[in-house]
Design an enzyme around this catalytic site. Structure first.
Site, PDB file in Angstrom:
ATOM      1  N   LYS A   1       0.831  -1.207   0.000  1.00  0.00           N
ATOM      2  CA  LYS A   1       0.000   0.000   0.000  1.00  0.00           C
ATOM      3  C   LYS A   1       0.863   1.253   0.000  1.00  0.00           C
ATOM      4  O   LYS A   1       0.602   2.212  -0.731  1.00  0.00           O
ATOM      5  CB  LYS A   1      -0.928  -0.014   1.210  1.00  0.00           C
ATOM      6  CG  LYS A   1      -1.848   1.206   1.327  1.00  0.00           C
ATOM      7  CD  LYS A   1      -1.341   2.270   2.278  1.00  0.00           C
ATOM      8  CE  LYS A   1      -1.348   1.778   3.709  1.00  0.00           C
ATOM      9  NZ  LYS A   1      -0.952   2.849   4.662  1.00  0.00           N
TER      10      LYS A   1
ATOM     11  N   ARG B   1       2.382   5.970  -3.151  1.00  0.00           N
ATOM     12  CA  ARG B   1       3.451   6.896  -3.548  1.00  0.00           C
ATOM     13  C   ARG B   1       3.624   6.887  -5.063  1.00  0.00           C
ATOM     14  O   ARG B   1       3.778   7.941  -5.687  1.00  0.00           O
ATOM     15  CB  ARG B   1       4.752   6.514  -2.845  1.00  0.00           C
ATOM     16  CG  ARG B   1       4.807   6.948  -1.378  1.00  0.00           C
ATOM     17  CD  ARG B   1       5.952   6.270  -0.637  1.00  0.00           C
ATOM     18  NE  ARG B   1       6.128   6.814   0.709  1.00  0.00           N
ATOM     19  CZ  ARG B   1       5.379   6.500   1.757  1.00  0.00           C
ATOM     20  NH1 ARG B   1       4.374   5.642   1.606  1.00  0.00           N
ATOM     21  NH2 ARG B   1       5.615   7.022   2.947  1.00  0.00           N
TER      22      ARG B   1
ATOM     23  N   SER C   1       3.902  11.668  12.667  1.00  0.00           N
ATOM     24  CA  SER C   1       3.833  10.786  11.507  1.00  0.00           C
ATOM     25  C   SER C   1       4.862  11.198  10.469  1.00  0.00           C
ATOM     26  O   SER C   1       4.973  12.385  10.139  1.00  0.00           O
ATOM     27  CB  SER C   1       2.441  10.815  10.875  1.00  0.00           C
ATOM     28  OG  SER C   1       2.419  10.052   9.685  1.00  0.00           O
ATOM     29  N   SER C   2       5.574  10.219   9.925  1.00  0.00           N
ATOM     30  CA  SER C   2       6.495  10.501   8.828  1.00  0.00           C
ATOM     31  C   SER C   2       5.748  10.912   7.566  1.00  0.00           C
ATOM     32  O   SER C   2       6.347  11.494   6.646  1.00  0.00           O
ATOM     33  CB  SER C   2       7.350   9.270   8.536  1.00  0.00           C
ATOM     34  OG  SER C   2       6.552   8.202   8.046  1.00  0.00           O
TER      35      SER C   2
ATOM     36  N   SER D   1       9.184   6.094  11.900  1.00  0.00           N
ATOM     37  CA  SER D   1       9.053   5.451  10.581  1.00  0.00           C
ATOM     38  C   SER D   1       9.960   6.083   9.534  1.00  0.00           C
ATOM     39  O   SER D   1       9.540   6.343   8.404  1.00  0.00           O
ATOM     40  CB  SER D   1       7.593   5.500  10.108  1.00  0.00           C
ATOM     41  OG  SER D   1       6.746   4.858  11.031  1.00  0.00           O
TER      42      SER D   1
ATOM     43  N   GLU E   1       4.273   0.191  12.164  1.00  0.00           N
ATOM     44  CA  GLU E   1       3.082  -0.412  11.582  1.00  0.00           C
ATOM     45  C   GLU E   1       2.996  -1.920  11.846  1.00  0.00           C
ATOM     46  O   GLU E   1       1.919  -2.501  11.743  1.00  0.00           O
ATOM     47  CB  GLU E   1       3.032  -0.142  10.086  1.00  0.00           C
ATOM     48  CG  GLU E   1       4.153  -0.756   9.287  1.00  0.00           C
ATOM     49  CD  GLU E   1       4.121  -0.295   7.829  1.00  0.00           C
ATOM     50  OE1 GLU E   1       4.410  -1.128   6.965  1.00  0.00           O
ATOM     51  OE2 GLU E   1       3.805   0.889   7.577  1.00  0.00           O
TER      52      GLU E   1
ATOM     53  N   ARG F   1      -5.111  -3.353  11.349  1.00  0.00           N
ATOM     54  CA  ARG F   1      -4.068  -4.095  12.038  1.00  0.00           C
ATOM     55  C   ARG F   1      -4.543  -4.644  13.380  1.00  0.00           C
ATOM     56  O   ARG F   1      -3.995  -5.638  13.868  1.00  0.00           O
ATOM     57  CB  ARG F   1      -2.815  -3.230  12.194  1.00  0.00           C
ATOM     58  CG  ARG F   1      -2.296  -2.740  10.843  1.00  0.00           C
ATOM     59  CD  ARG F   1      -0.805  -2.694  10.761  1.00  0.00           C
ATOM     60  NE  ARG F   1      -0.384  -2.056   9.518  1.00  0.00           N
ATOM     61  CZ  ARG F   1      -0.163  -2.684   8.384  1.00  0.00           C
ATOM     62  NH1 ARG F   1      -0.349  -3.998   8.311  1.00  0.00           N
ATOM     63  NH2 ARG F   1       0.224  -2.029   7.298  1.00  0.00           N
TER      64      ARG F   1
ATOM     65  N   LYS G   1      -8.937  -2.425   4.053  1.00  0.00           N
ATOM     66  CA  LYS G   1      -8.173  -1.181   3.926  1.00  0.00           C
ATOM     67  C   LYS G   1      -6.865  -1.424   3.181  1.00  0.00           C
ATOM     68  O   LYS G   1      -6.451  -0.618   2.339  1.00  0.00           O
ATOM     69  CB  LYS G   1      -7.900  -0.608   5.321  1.00  0.00           C
ATOM     70  CG  LYS G   1      -7.035   0.628   5.359  1.00  0.00           C
ATOM     71  CD  LYS G   1      -6.850   1.075   6.804  1.00  0.00           C
ATOM     72  CE  LYS G   1      -5.812   2.183   6.923  1.00  0.00           C
ATOM     73  NZ  LYS G   1      -6.236   3.442   6.287  1.00  0.00           N
TER      74      LYS G   1
END
Length: 433
Positions: free
Chosen positions: A35, A40, A178-179, A207, A322, A394, A419
């Site tokens: 994902k 990206r 968050s990165s 991350s 993650e 998750r 997802k």
């Protein structure tokens, strides 16, 4: 986040009964595309100077939302068998973007929308409206982009008033939460008139492999990126090359399947495993070896063998948060305590994952305690019960892993796995078959 510790009896009727393993495993599991890479690649293809093709791209809720967001901005994203063909175009507004619960959509697309020639409104699921957005939105404002808040400042919903161009330049961002705040700005930065120089100002940067992934993809598309100074990135203005690319399997989504070999013994193989990768899931083999597995990479097939015993560990998962829910579930089945560190940022994911993991492991009879930056998990005999997922994919896969060794575990809303893993239940039951 408030967690309800009451019994989840009200959820039993619509919960999935997680199967318990009847013996050691011998399975090969084909994991679909990443994902993180798919979304990206989609953004870069939308901003490119010529059409591109994505082979092996993941089709899941998050990636379908990204494709639809780019279509809303005027980009053609067409299905061609198993591939996506992306034909970039002049970005347009007005547009309405549904982010769902996808962090990559809500954080990667606003800098793209700033290049559109009209207003672009962003909203998403109820759970998305509590995920922080301020670092990206404040950075865009500092670069001269108008952003209108519609409710709580720094959260969905909001509108980016695209003016057709962004001047770019220097900007500071606190990406401690968050990165994705860094990656989202870098992906569009070369299309800004002056490029982008981004400086991270926060106390921690989670991350980092995901930022390294972004930088690697930009360079592969012909973009000049200087990351020689820690926590500073310089993206030069210029074109993005349209490319024909193949998406790696999602290594983090492989985690519950590989961990299953430790829980019940036997062997699980995942083909397509890259010899080197920027995915945080690439750290899995080393982590699983610390927890008692033996691993080998034969060509592109990763093999994990377990003896049905799990060792407790002390792990810093700062670079791979993650996979923390999967490792936490594995730790609840270990023979000694586990400490997971460096993952305070998980409180701002799809749900507060630290609170949720603590609550759900405790609900099944285990012991999991939150710390300032992680969890301490002390194994206790588990019993059946319904695992709440909080609309978090998750959490659902973690519940399935607990159910392998614990009869009577049910997972509420297992469909949330769509997802990033559209056929999780079929894959899980196929592994056990």
């Amino acid at each position: 986040m408030t967690i309800d510790l009451a019994p989840a009896a009200d959820l039993v009727d619509d919960a999935w009964e997680a199967p318990t393993a009847r013996g050691p495993l011998d399975a090969t599991v084909e994991v679909p595309g990443s994902k993180s890479l798919t979304n990206r690649y989609l953004v870069l293809a939308a901003l490119a100077d010529s059409p591109g093709r994505l082979r092996g791209a993941l089709r899941s809720r998050d990636t379908l939302l990204m494709a639809q967001a780019l279509r809303g901005l005027g980009v053609r994203v067409d299905d061609d068998g198993q591939d996506w063909v992306v034909d970039p175009a002049r970005l347009r507004g007005p547009a309405e973007i549904d982010c769902g619960l996808a962090g990559t959509v809500m954080r990667f697309v606003p800098p793209v929308a700033a290049l559109a020639d009209g207003p672009v409104r962003f909203d998403g699921d109820e759970g998305a409206r509590v995920r922080p957005m301020a670092p990206v939105l404040d950075a865009l404002r500092a670069l001269g982009v108008r952003v209108d808040d519609h409710a709580t400042p720094g959260f969905l919903p909001f509108t980016v008033e695209g003016a057709g161009s962004v001047r770019g330049g220097e900007v500071e961002v606190d990406a401690s939460g968050s990165s994705q705040f860094v990656s989202g700005l870098l992906l569009a930065g070369c299309r800004f008139e002056r490029g982008l120089t981004l400086r991270h100002t926060g106390p921690t940067l989670p991350s980092l492999p995901h930022i390294e992934m972004t930088v690697a993809l930009l360079r592969a598309a012909g973009v000049a990126v200087d990351d020689s100074t820690p926590a500073v990135w310089r993206v030069e203005p210029g074109a993005i090359a349209g490319r024909d690319v193949r998406v790696e399997p999602d290594l983090s989504n492989a985690a519950p399947f590989l961990c299953a070999a430790l829980v019940v013994g036997g062997t699980v193989r995942v083909p397509g495993w890259p010899a080197s990768t920027t995915q945080p899931g690439g750290l899995l083999p080393g982590i699983l070896e610390q927890m008692g597995a033996t691993t080998s990479l034969d060509g592109d097939v990763l093999t994990v063998h377990g003896a049905g015993a799990v060792r407790g560990v002390d792990l810093d998962l700062h670079a791979a948060g993650e996979i923390a829910p999967t490792i936490a579930a594995l730790a609840a089945l270990a023979d000694s305590p586990t400490r997971l560190r460096g993952i305070a940022h998980l409180r701002g994911h799809e749900t507060d994952r630290l609170a949720a993991l603590s609550a759900e492991i405790t609900r099944l009879g285990g012991q999991a305690e939150e710390t300032a930056d992680g969890l301490v998990i002390t194994p206790r005999p588990l019993h059946g019960g319904t695992v709440r997922t909080y609309a978090d994919h998750r959490m659902a896969t973690a519940g399935a892993l607990l159910g392998l060794a614990t009869p009577g575990v049910r997972v509420q809303d297992v469909a949330t796995t769509a997802k990033t893993l559209p056929d999780f239940v079929g894959m899980w039951e196929g592994m056990l078959a």
